[in-house]
Motif scaffolding. Structure first.
Motif, PDB file in Angstrom:
ATOM      1  N   TRP A   1      68.915  41.564  28.693  1.00 59.31           N
ATOM      2  CA  TRP A   1      70.109  40.737  28.495  1.00 59.31           C
ATOM      3  C   TRP A   1      71.201  41.544  27.794  1.00 59.31           C
ATOM      4  CZ3 TRP A   1      73.320  39.084  24.651  1.00 59.31           C
ATOM      5  CH2 TRP A   1      74.156  37.990  24.938  1.00 59.31           C
TER       6      TRP A   1
ATOM      7  N   GLN B   1      72.788  44.081  30.195  1.00 57.41           N
ATOM      8  CA  GLN B   1      73.641  43.457  31.202  1.00 57.41           C
ATOM      9  C   GLN B   1      74.952  42.970  30.569  1.00 57.41           C
ATOM     10  OE1 GLN B   1      71.910  40.035  33.088  1.00 57.41           O
ATOM     11  NE2 GLN B   1      72.600  40.706  35.106  1.00 57.41           N
TER      12      GLN B   1
ATOM     13  N   SER C   1      78.727  44.376  31.270  1.00 58.32           N
ATOM     14  CA  SER C   1      79.786  43.477  31.739  1.00 58.32           C
ATOM     15  C   SER C   1      80.989  43.520  30.797  1.00 58.32           C
ATOM     16  CB  SER C   1      79.276  42.038  31.829  1.00 58.32           C
ATOM     17  OG  SER C   1      78.214  41.947  32.729  1.00 58.32           O
TER      18      SER C   1
END
Lengths: 284, 77
Positions: A66, A69, A73
């Motif tokens: 998590w 990612q 982003s």
């Protein structure tokens, strides 16, 4: 029932064209938009508090997949925004309850952001890391205890030979330790020389903590993890300088990353940032 | 963009392509850098050392991998 939502803020800018944000997707696969107030533009996404609320964040930040990612982003959005205008990126996972709260923040922090944007406009950050391969700290020392115990059958001999072997063992350990300390001291001195030259060339510099070997995947000792704020037009000169000063340091392996959005120099409170820089230094 | 990696080839200096950024370099900047605002949600998280959080995440994931592989976790103590 609809999940509660919040406003995730990536970065603050001044003259950003919101159109550039249409093709990038944000954290949690959200669309990216802007919130404006008082001449400042916040780059934001609407996020579910199921994922970005306090409880959820505590858990999610410890989930490496998590974290990766979300970090990628966040970075992608900041990079995209940077194509249009100078941006001050925010730390990962800055979330407000509403767009209105973001507007209040833009008004409250207006002058600090204006100063931060002035400082970084037209400038980029370069990362410079240096590694060194140190001699083995406890090389081939594991044999001695085994020999010791094998000899213990003949009591009288064993006692004297254990004393001799033990002393030799300790002496060897001490020598290894000294060699290791000398080599590491020398490497840190070399890194310091590299840093000094790069700092003198740069608008600003900051030392990050040495990276954990488990995260970096490098077995060598990291002796420098610096960030340097450089005028855009001087990028090539900076890289040439890195090559020159690194080439002068035998045994030092230097790696450059960037150009980055100036994360390491995006600070709104001067006192705090200087403290952090000092802190980073002593951590080394 | 200036500073093309090929401009500075040859040891001992290497320039990594920005498109494949190492997570660890990214976390240096996103967790230890960036403007720190006390957002509405982050209030209590601000007390946590986020770099440590990321390390804990890594250690946890290594331990999980190790368990999956059926190895002893003692090797990582």
């Amino acid at each position: 029932m609809m999940a509660e939502q919040g406003t995730y803020v990536y970065a603050i800018s001044r003259d950003l064209d919101p159109a550039v944000l249409h093709q990038v997707s944000g954290v949690g696969d959200t669309s990216v938009r802007t919130v404006e107030s008082g001449g400042l533009t916040a780059v934001v996404s609407t996020v579910d508090l199921d994922e970005f609320g306090e409880q959820a964040l505590r858990q999610n930040l410890e989930n490496l997949a998590w974290l990766e990612q979300t970090a990628r982003s966040h970075h992608a959005v900041a990079e995209t925004a940077r194509e249009s205008a100078a941006v001050t990126p925010l730390r990962l996972a800055t979330v407000y309850y509403s767009d209105e709260r973001v507007r209040e923040m833009l008004v409250d922090q207006h002058d600090a952001f204006a100063r931060a944007l002035d400082r970084i406009t037209g400038r980029v950050e370069w990362g410079v890391k240096a590694y060194t391969q140190l001699p083995d700290r406890h090389a081939s020392s594991s044999k001695e205890p085994a020999e010791e115990s094998r000899d213990s059958s003949s009591t009288v001999d064993a006692e004297s030979s254990t004393g001799g072997a033990g002393a030799a063992y300790l002496r060897r350990r001490r020598e290894q330790q000294q060699t290791w300390e000398q080599a590491s001291r020398q490497a840190f001195n070399q890194a310091d020389q590299v840093h000094t030259e790069l700092r003198n060339f740069s608008v600003a510099s900051r030392l990050h903590r040495a990276q954990d070997a488990g995260l970096s995947g490098r077995s060598e000792l990291m002796v420098l993890n610096g960030a340097y704020l450089v005028d855009r037009g001087l990028d090539q000169q900076f890289l040439d300088l890195v090559r020159e000063v690194a080439g002068a340091q035998q045994g030092l392996e230097v790696e450059v990353t960037g150009p980055w959005a100036p994360y390491s120099f995006a600070t709104v409170t001067e006192a705090e940032s200087e403290e952090q820089a000092e802190h980073g230094r002593t951590e080394q | 963009m200036t500073g093309d990696p090929s401009d500075i080839a040859g040891p001992p200096v290497s320039v990594r392509d920005t498109s494949e950024i190492a997570l660890v370099d990214l976390l240096d900047r996103l967790l230890a850098g960036g403007v720190v605002l006390t957002g509405d949600i982050v209030i209590s998280i601000a007390e946590v050392d986020l770099v440590r959080v990321s390390l804990r995440a890594l250690i946890t994931s290594i331990q999980q991998d190790t368990k999956l592989a059926g190895l002893s976790t003692e090797a990582y103590e």
